[in-house]
Design a protein around this motif. Structure first.
Motif, PDB file in Angstrom:
ATOM      1  N   LEU A   5      30.352  47.190   0.657  1.00 24.70           N
ATOM      2  CA  LEU A   5      30.607  46.080  -0.266  1.00 24.70           C
ATOM      3  C   LEU A   5      32.002  46.211  -0.880  1.00 24.70           C
ATOM      4  CD1 LEU A   5      29.448  43.581  -1.751  1.00 24.70           C
ATOM      5  CD2 LEU A   5      28.633  45.144  -3.521  1.00 24.70           C
ATOM      6  N   SER A   6      32.358  47.419  -1.314  1.00 29.35           N
ATOM      7  CA  SER A   6      33.671  47.658  -1.917  1.00 29.35           C
ATOM      8  C   SER A   6      34.788  47.419  -0.918  1.00 29.35           C
ATOM      9  CB  SER A   6      33.754  49.091  -2.450  1.00 29.35           C
ATOM     10  OG  SER A   6      32.759  49.321  -3.412  1.00 29.35           O
ATOM     11  N   VAL A   7      34.582  47.872   0.322  1.00 28.62           N
ATOM     12  CA  VAL A   7      35.578  47.666   1.381  1.00 28.62           C
ATOM     13  C   VAL A   7      35.804  46.184   1.620  1.00 28.62           C
ATOM     14  CG1 VAL A   7      36.014  47.909   3.856  1.00 28.62           C
ATOM     15  CG2 VAL A   7      35.205  49.868   2.546  1.00 28.62           C
ATOM     16  N   ASN A   8      34.709  45.429   1.706  1.00 30.42           N
ATOM     17  CA  ASN A   8      34.809  43.981   1.950  1.00 30.42           C
ATOM     18  C   ASN A   8      35.486  43.255   0.794  1.00 30.42           C
ATOM     19  OD1 ASN A   8      33.597  44.070   4.470  1.00 30.42           O
ATOM     20  ND2 ASN A   8      31.540  43.829   3.652  1.00 30.42           N
ATOM     21  N   ILE A   9      35.199  43.698  -0.420  1.00 31.01           N
ATOM     22  CA  ILE A   9      35.810  43.057  -1.597  1.00 31.01           C
ATOM     23  C   ILE A   9      37.315  43.240  -1.574  1.00 31.01           C
ATOM     24  CG2 ILE A   9      36.076  43.233  -4.100  1.00 31.01           C
ATOM     25  CD1 ILE A   9      33.040  43.720  -4.254  1.00 31.01           C
ATOM     26  N   TYR A  10      37.775  44.494  -1.369  1.00 29.91           N
ATOM     27  CA  TYR A  10      39.223  44.676  -1.448  1.00 29.91           C
ATOM     28  C   TYR A  10      39.936  44.251  -0.165  1.00 29.91           C
ATOM     29  CZ  TYR A  10      40.821  49.223   0.677  1.00 29.91           C
ATOM     30  OH  TYR A  10      41.229  50.242   1.493  1.00 29.91           O
ATOM     31  N   ALA A  11      39.184  44.050   0.926  1.00 29.38           N
ATOM     32  CA  ALA A  11      39.781  43.480   2.137  1.00 29.38           C
ATOM     33  C   ALA A  11      40.056  41.984   1.958  1.00 29.38           C
ATOM     34  CB  ALA A  11      38.859  43.703   3.329  1.00 29.38           C
ATOM     35  N   LEU A  12      39.215  41.319   1.164  1.00 26.28           N
ATOM     36  CA  LEU A  12      39.367  39.878   0.937  1.00 26.28           C
ATOM     37  C   LEU A  12      40.133  39.556  -0.341  1.00 26.28           C
ATOM     38  CD1 LEU A  12      35.714  38.821   1.880  1.00 26.28           C
ATOM     39  CD2 LEU A  12      37.750  38.546   3.283  1.00 26.28           C
ATOM     40  N   LEU A  13      40.394  40.588  -1.148  1.00 26.32           N
ATOM     41  CA  LEU A  13      41.009  40.386  -2.451  1.00 26.32           C
ATOM     42  C   LEU A  13      42.402  39.787  -2.342  1.00 26.32           C
ATOM     43  CD1 LEU A  13      40.114  40.945  -5.375  1.00 26.32           C
ATOM     44  CD2 LEU A  13      41.294  43.140  -5.235  1.00 26.32           C
ATOM     45  N   ASP A  14      43.194  40.298  -1.389  1.00 33.19           N
ATOM     46  CA  ASP A  14      44.572  39.842  -1.257  1.00 33.19           C
ATOM     47  C   ASP A  14      44.661  38.366  -0.895  1.00 33.19           C
ATOM     48  OD1 ASP A  14      43.457  40.351   1.185  1.00 33.19           O
ATOM     49  OD2 ASP A  14      44.892  41.901   1.766  1.00 33.19           O
ATOM     50  N   THR A  15      43.832  37.933   0.072  1.00 28.60           N
ATOM     51  CA  THR A  15      43.839  36.527   0.480  1.00 28.60           C
ATOM     52  C   THR A  15      43.375  35.625  -0.663  1.00 28.60           C
ATOM     53  OG1 THR A  15      43.300  37.242   2.725  1.00 28.60           O
ATOM     54  CG2 THR A  15      43.074  34.906   2.249  1.00 28.60           C
ATOM     55  N   THR A  16      42.358  36.072  -1.378  1.00 30.36           N
ATOM     56  CA  THR A  16      41.839  35.293  -2.514  1.00 30.36           C
ATOM     57  C   THR A  16      42.899  35.137  -3.602  1.00 30.36           C
ATOM     58  OG1 THR A  16      39.620  36.159  -2.069  1.00 30.36           O
ATOM     59  CG2 THR A  16      39.971  35.120  -4.203  1.00 30.36           C
TER      60      THR A  16
END
Length: 203
Positions: A5-16
């Motif tokens: 979950l943490s990996v997915n959050i910070y993987a999508l954080l930049d685009t968001t």
């Protein structure tokens, strides 16, 4: 679950964050380059992924000499593949962006050059983090490194995106991945000593 979950959050954080702070074109420059890098990383990460059952077996049998030898071989293969890929991406990024995305995406060339080291850093991090820490049943340590990475990524994105837009997000991603990789290496070194073959890296 928490780690993924943490990996997915910070993987999508930049685009968001790019979408919130910049125009759609900037998001397009970044997301297209990110897809290329992510696709390559999925392929290179599989180099370490196939070792997990063998790592667990060696640990359960207390066969640490075989474990060290296996990890050393894996690192050699990763460096032999990922270092040329990273250098190659940096050198041909101009032509690659033109062929894949067209001339409208010329601003993404610098983004790809910044992202080039990510392939090597991410794959080594995957070996130490996802493979070794999980094999040693240190999932809480793995989670801690990923959460730290997410926080650092959030802070760096906030400052760098405002000034450098898509290139700022790329810089934040590479630096964050490097910090996470170093943290995971430090944790693993407290458990087992794995020699670094500097002569092979130079060669």
């Amino acid at each position: 679950f928490s780690t993924q979950l943490s990996v997915n959050i910070y993987a999508l954080l930049d685009t968001t964050m790019l979408g919130m702070m910049c125009s759609d074109s900037v998001v397009g420059y970044y997301s297209n380059v990110h897809k290329v890098i992510s696709t390559i990383c999925v392929l290179t990460a599989s180099l370490g992924g196939v070792m997990l059952p063998r790592l667990v077996q060696d640990i359960s049998e207390n066969n640490y000499s075989a474990l060290e030898e296996l990890v050393q071989k894996a690192k050699s293969v990763i460096i032999a593949m990922c270092l040329p890929i990273s250098v190659g991406l940096f050198l041909v990024s101009g032509d690659l962006v033109k062929v894949l995305f067209g001339f409208d995406f010329m601003p993404a060339i610098m983004t790809m050059r910044i992202f080039a080291p990510f392939v090597l850093i991410s794959t080594i991090g995957n070996l130490y983090g996802t493979q070794l820490l999980m094999a040693f049943d240190k999932e809480k340590k793995l989670l801690a490194t990923v959460v730290i990475g997410a926080v650092i990524n959030l802070c760096m994105n906030f400052f760098l995106i405002q000034k450098y837009q898509h290139n700022g997000a790329a810089i934040a991603s590479v630096i964050t991945e490097f910090i996470v990789m170093v943290a995971q290496i430090v944790v693993v070194k407290r458990i087992i000593k794995i020699a670094v073959n500097y002569a092979f890296i130079v060669k």
